[in-house]
Design an enzyme around this catalytic site. Structure first.
Site, mmCIF file in Angstrom:
data_model
loop_
_atom_site.group_PDB
_atom_site.id
_atom_site.type_symbol
_atom_site.label_atom_id
_atom_site.label_comp_id
_atom_site.label_asym_id
_atom_site.label_seq_id
_atom_site.Cartn_x
_atom_site.Cartn_y
_atom_site.Cartn_z
ATOM 1 N N GLY A 125 0.810 -1.207 0.000
ATOM 2 C CA GLY A 125 0.000 0.000 0.000
ATOM 3 C C GLY A 125 0.845 1.259 0.000
ATOM 4 O O GLY A 125 1.356 1.665 1.055
ATOM 5 N N GLU B 273 3.337 1.571 -11.265
ATOM 6 C CA GLU B 273 4.740 1.468 -10.834
ATOM 7 C C GLU B 273 5.618 2.471 -11.573
ATOM 8 O O GLU B 273 6.676 2.143 -12.101
ATOM 9 C CB GLU B 273 5.238 0.033 -10.989
ATOM 10 N N GLY B 274 5.141 3.692 -11.603
ATOM 11 C CA GLY B 274 5.848 4.756 -12.308
ATOM 12 C C GLY B 274 5.288 4.902 -13.706
ATOM 13 O O GLY B 274 5.424 3.999 -14.530
#
Lengths: 390, 273
Positions: A136, A369-370
């Protein structure tokens, strides 16, 4: 049944560079995906159900935390981990995401930053698939800028009390333990929150058109009380979550190539069998240009992935290099999927073929994730020395 | 072959099993026959552990998991067959034996059985498990010859295998149903396709496999002279190789209200009815 599958897409013969064990690992996972994932994944995607039945087999093979040493983990090379991600995502991005979250986003930080008691308590069970974890970090209003997170923790006697919300959390509703990043006295710390902890609830995010065979959730912490020893003792600040994400992004940059390969192979097969006008559409120059472009981008991506694995094994892989891999390989995979979809024409939009499913999944992989843009700016900062984030 | 189970206390049931496993061209390639040698082309072709042999390995592993003992994988093939033996070791087999020798090239099925028997006799086994037939050449002849050379009973077409006391008990698939047959150990068993689903090797199994022993023998190492095996020792000779005849065009039956009768007449003409 066969004990092996058709050989992987490997135009440049990179397989020759692998150790026999790495080849065997890739082949074993390839077979698992062919037998257990591909026959059923379309139905799961359509119904929006997670492919949980394959989890015991993944665990039995030792895929969870496979690149970590000790505590029941297999201790395989980064290359082997990458190959596994590539094979899993050839099946579906959701299956690879499950493995990434479990191994790289939860087990890795426990291994790297946890106390000995935390490692002994969680890692063997997570490797065995008896405990499922989730990670999280992202919040409803803080995605690309995690440092701005609103979730807080405060010390209260022998406990910490957590308040806040985490969103877009893979496996959030089924996880036995959530690794939650929260600010304690203004500094980001990691907390292992068990399912059922008072004040911790979660619900599944519905109506997704991507990663439909994967569970995505929102986690809610309302005066959630966790014991003092729930905090990861050895990391403070963004280094914790970003270090974990770096591990997972390495898996993603391999995995995206698997999804791309599945699309390319479907398109090549379709193009050689689909006759329009006088011949198979593979015989027309426009289609050949598409197929060649797809294969070339996948092959370049494989070279990039393989080199990053070498650097990682040598302990010399930088976050910026990982950013280049994640940015390029996911972007190109998405482009390959779109091109494959165009080759398949109307058939490209049905779940009878894997292409639209991979295409929709990659739309998520492109930003999670980016985002593509954040990785681009990371590289921009790396080469110019000037941050352009704000 | 064999150390006899009866020499042990009855309750001590562990079984040592040799599994004969062939390496065959991967299923994704079309098998080609060299027109000069009339043998399957193996050079430059990717090979895999025969899926049928993988089922034999799986069955052996299940038996030793239930009773204790060890599984040894025995194969005759090219030197690179060690890679495929390692796959069986990664599944859980304990050791491998490879008989590899240029002198063995061109062996007929009896030559192959002699080589396998000679290698198996160097060990101590209570049971040999083979696939019913390999999935490249499908002769199905080797297991019977091997049982004869080893002097043990052959229980064939097994769909289920159990060890009870000093006996192997096999549920045997037949054209009309099944039979339950048994024989005293040591015994040779052939397993039918679909008897089980071979396990996925674990990563630990794969890493452990590289440390397991694979003994490599030449023909001379197992006491065979060149006139017993290979091209020179072969008693069968492949005279010609050809493609299967193309199928004749089918008969189209047009139903004009009498389709059923026409089909019945057609089947009767084939003496099927």
């Amino acid at each position: 049944m066969s004990v092996s599958s058709p050989p992987p897409l490997d135009f440049l013969g990179l397989r020759d560079l692998l150790s026999p064990e790495e080849r065997m690992v890739a082949d074993a996972v390839r077979r698992l995906v062919d037998e257990r994932v591909i026959p059923v994944i379309g139905q799961h995607f359509e119904r929006g159900t997670s492919l949980l039945e394959v989890v015991p087999e993944m665990a039995g093979m030792g895929l969870f935390g496979m690149h970590l040493q000790g505590y029941g983990c297999a201790g395989m090379s980064s290359t082997a981990y990458g190959l596994v991600c590539q094979e899993l995502e050839r099946g579906d991005s959701g299956v690879r995401s499950f493995c990434s979250v479990q191994g790289s986003l939860v087990m890795f930080p426990i291994r790297a930053f946890g106390s000995e008691e935390q490692k002994l308590r969680w890692l063997p069970k997570m490797a065995a698939g008896e405990v499922i974890g989730c990670f999280g970090l992202t919040e409803p209003d803080f995605g690309s800028n995690p440092a701005g997170m609103l979730t807080t923790a405060r010390k209260d006697g022998g406990s910490y009390v957590i308040n806040g919300r985490k969103r877009w959390i893979t496996n959030g509703t089924i996880a036995d333990v959530a690794l939650v990043w929260a600010k304690l006295d203004g500094k980001i710390r990691g907390f292992l929150v068990e399912k059922g902890a008072p004040g911790f609830t979660s619900y599944e995010i519905e109506h997704k058109m991507s990663l439909r065979a994967s569970i995505t959730a929102e986690l809610i912490f309302e005066d959630c009380r966790v014991p003092e020893d729930s905090m990861l003792p050895d990391v403070e600040g963004l280094r914790g979550p970003l270090g974990s994400l770096n591990e997972a992004r390495f898996g993603i940059l391999w995995g995206a190539l698997g999804a791309a390969a599945a699309c390319y192979e479907a398109a090549l097969d379709y193009a050689t069998n689909r006759v329009q006008f006088s011949r198979p559409i593979a015989g027309y120059q426009l289609t050949q240009e598409k197929l060649v472009q797809m294969l070339t981008e996948i092959s370049k991506g494989q070279l990039l992935a393989y080199r990053l694995a070498q650097l990682k094994e040598a302990g010399r892989c930088t976050p910026a290099q990982i950013s280049m891999g994640k940015m390029n390989n996911v972007r190109q995979a998405l482009e390959v999927a779109r091109t494959a979809r165009s080759i398949l024409g109307a058939n490209g939009i049905t779940l009878d073929y894997p292409v639209i499913r991979h295409l929709l999944n990659l739309e998520t992989v492109y930003t999670y994730e980016g985002t593509n843009e954040i990785h681009l700016l990371t590289l921009g900062r790396e080469i110019t020395g000037i941050s352009a984030f704000e | 072959m064999a150390r006899h189970l009866l020499t042990r206390p009855v309750e001590w049931l562990f079984v040592n099993i040799a599994v004969c496993a062939k390496c065959v061209p991967i299923s994704a390639v079309t098998i080609e026959i060299d027109p000069t040698t009339k043998r399957v082309k193996r050079e430059g072709v990717s090979h895999e552990l025969d899926p049928a042999a993988a089922s034999a390995v799986e069955e052996a592993l299940r038996l030793v998991e239930a009773h204790g003992g060890e599984v040894t994988v025995v194969t005759m093939g090219m030197p690179n067959a060690v890679d495929e033996i390692r796959k069986a070791l990664a599944m859980g087999a304990e050791r491998g034996v490879l008989i590899s020798d240029p002198a063995l090239a061109g062996s007929d099925t009896l030559g192959t059985a002699k080589a396998l028997a000679a290698a198996i006799k160097k060990g101590q086994y209570d049971m040999v498990i083979c696939a019913t037939e390999s999935t490249d050449t499908y002769s199905g002849l080797v297991p019977g010859q091997l049982a004869e050379l080893l002097g043990v009973a052959a229980l064939t077409f097994a769909k289920k295998v159990k060890v009870e006391g000093s006996k192997a008990v096999v549920r045997r698939q037949t054209d009309f149903g099944y039979q339950v047959v048994e024989a005293e150990l040591p015994v040779l068993i052939t397993v039918s396709s679909g008897i089980n689903e071979p396990r996925y090797p674990s990563l630990k199994g794969i890493m452990g496999a590289k440390r397991k022993e694979i003994a490599t023998y030449s023909a001379a190492d197992v006491g065979l002279s060149p006139d017993q095996v290979g091209e020179s020792g072969a008693r069968e000779k492949v005279l010609t190789v050809g493609k299967p005849p193309t199928r004749a065009q089918g008969t189209v039956v047009t139903d004009e209200g009498d389709g059923g009768v026409k089909i019945a007449d057609f089947l009767a003409s084939l003496k099927v009815l």
